[in-house]
Design an enzyme around this catalytic site. Sequence first.
Site, PDB file in Angstrom:
ATOM      1  N   ARG A 209      -1.416  -0.715  -8.346  1.00 56.68           N
ATOM      2  CA  ARG A 209      -2.764  -0.222  -8.038  1.00 56.68           C
ATOM      3  C   ARG A 209      -2.737   1.295  -8.221  1.00 56.68           C
ATOM      4  NH1 ARG A 209      -3.837  -0.676  -2.081  1.00 56.68           N
ATOM      5  NH2 ARG A 209      -4.420  -2.831  -2.481  1.00 56.68           N
TER       6      ARG A 209
ATOM      7  N   ASP B  11       0.852  -1.192   0.000  1.00 60.54           N
ATOM      8  CA  ASP B  11       0.000   0.000   0.000  1.00 60.54           C
ATOM      9  C   ASP B  11       0.887   1.241   0.000  1.00 60.54           C
ATOM     10  OD1 ASP B  11      -2.333  -1.484   0.136  1.00 60.54           O
ATOM     11  OD2 ASP B  11      -2.714  -1.079   2.255  1.00 60.54           O
TER      12      ASP B  11
END
Length: 301
Positions: free
Chosen positions: A175, A125
Amino acid sequence: MSAIDQILARSLPLVPKPIVRRVSRRYIAGDTLREAVQTVRELNGFGLMATLDVLGESVTDRSLVEAAAREYEEALRAIIQARLDSNLSVKPTQFGMKIDFDLCLAKIRGLARQAREAGSFLRLDMEDSSCTSPTLDLYRRLAPECPGAVGVVLQAYMRRSLNDVKELPDQANVRLCKGIYIEPPEIAYRDRALVNKNFVHLLEALLDRGAYVGIATHDEELVWEAYRIIERRQLAPASYEFQMLLGVAEPLRRRIRGDGHRLRVYVPFGAHWYAYSLRRLKENPRIAGYILSSLFRPRTS
Ligand SMILES: Cc1cc2nc3c(=O)[nH]c(=O)nc-3n(C[C@H](O)[C@H](O)[C@H](O)COP(=O)(O)OP(=O)(O)OC[C@H]3O[C@@H](n4cnc5c(N)ncnc54)[C@H](O)[C@@H]3O)c2cc1C
C-alpha cells in the site's frame, strides 16, 4: 487548510473526548465487529472492497497483545462466514512490536497463516518512523512463508522509501500512502509538492519491480497521476487497486469506481478509537466547521 483550521488541528488534544468522538464518527464503523460487518456489507453492495482494522496501537501489555490477536481472529472468521469482500489491516505495535519483536512476529504469523488458509490477506500498516525497519523486517520474513497473503505499506513522505522499494521481496504487495505521523525533516519530506512527487516516483518504482500496489490517497492530483500511469502501462484492473479511508472523499471514491477501477475502503472499528480519530480530524481541511457544527447539533446518542 485555513489558518483557523490549522490552529484547531494543532489544538485537537485539548478538545474534550466526547466532542472528538462525535465529530470522528464518520471515520469509524462503530465499537463492535457486528457494526463493522454491516459497514463492509454495505460497501460491498456498492462494488467496493474493504479492509478491517481493529483499532488499537502502541500496546505495552502482553495480555493486550493476546486480546488483539483474538479480536483479529474473530474478525477473520466473520469475514469468511459472511462471505465479505474484505481483508485485514493490522498495526504491528498492537501486536507488541514495541515490547517484544519475537512475540509480535509469532502473533502476526499465526494470523497471517489463518488468513492464507482462508484465502484472505493481511496488511501490515506502517506506523511512525521508529517502526519502519522492524515492520519491513516482519514483512520480509512473513512474505515468503505466506505467499500472496501478506502486504506492507510505504509512506511517500519518508526519504528512505525509494531505497526500501529496492529491498522488497519479489512480487511484493504494497500500500502506498503519503504518511500521517509527524516526522523530523532529516528523515521525511514536509513539503506537499515534494511528497506528491515522491508518491509518483514510488508508484513507478513499485510497478517496475512487479509489485501489486494499493494506491491509497484521496488527493485528486495523485489519483490523476495514477490514472496516467495505469493508462500508459496498460495495467489490467486486477493488477492494482485504489484505497481510501472510511468517511473520506466519498464523491471521489464513486468517481474512481465508476471509472472501472477497483477500490478498497479501510474500515476501522473497536473501542480504542481516540488516537485514530485525532489523526483523521487533523487531516480534515474543514475541521473547524466540523467541530463548531457538532457543538450545536443535537446529540444522537
Ligand atoms: C487506505 C489507507 C490506508 C492508510 N494507511 C496508512 C498507514 O499505514 N500509515 C500511514 O502513515 N498512513 C496511512 N494512511 C494515511 C495517509 O498516509 C494520509 O495521511 C492520508 O491518506 C491523507 O493523505 P491523502 O493522500 O489523502 O492527501 P491529503 O492531501 O492529505 O488529502 C487530499 C484531500 O482528501 C481529503 N481528506 C483527506 N483526509 C481527510 C479527512 N480526514 N477528512 C476529510 N477529508 C480529508 C481532503 O479533501 C484533502 O484535501 C492511509 C490512508 C489510506 C487512504
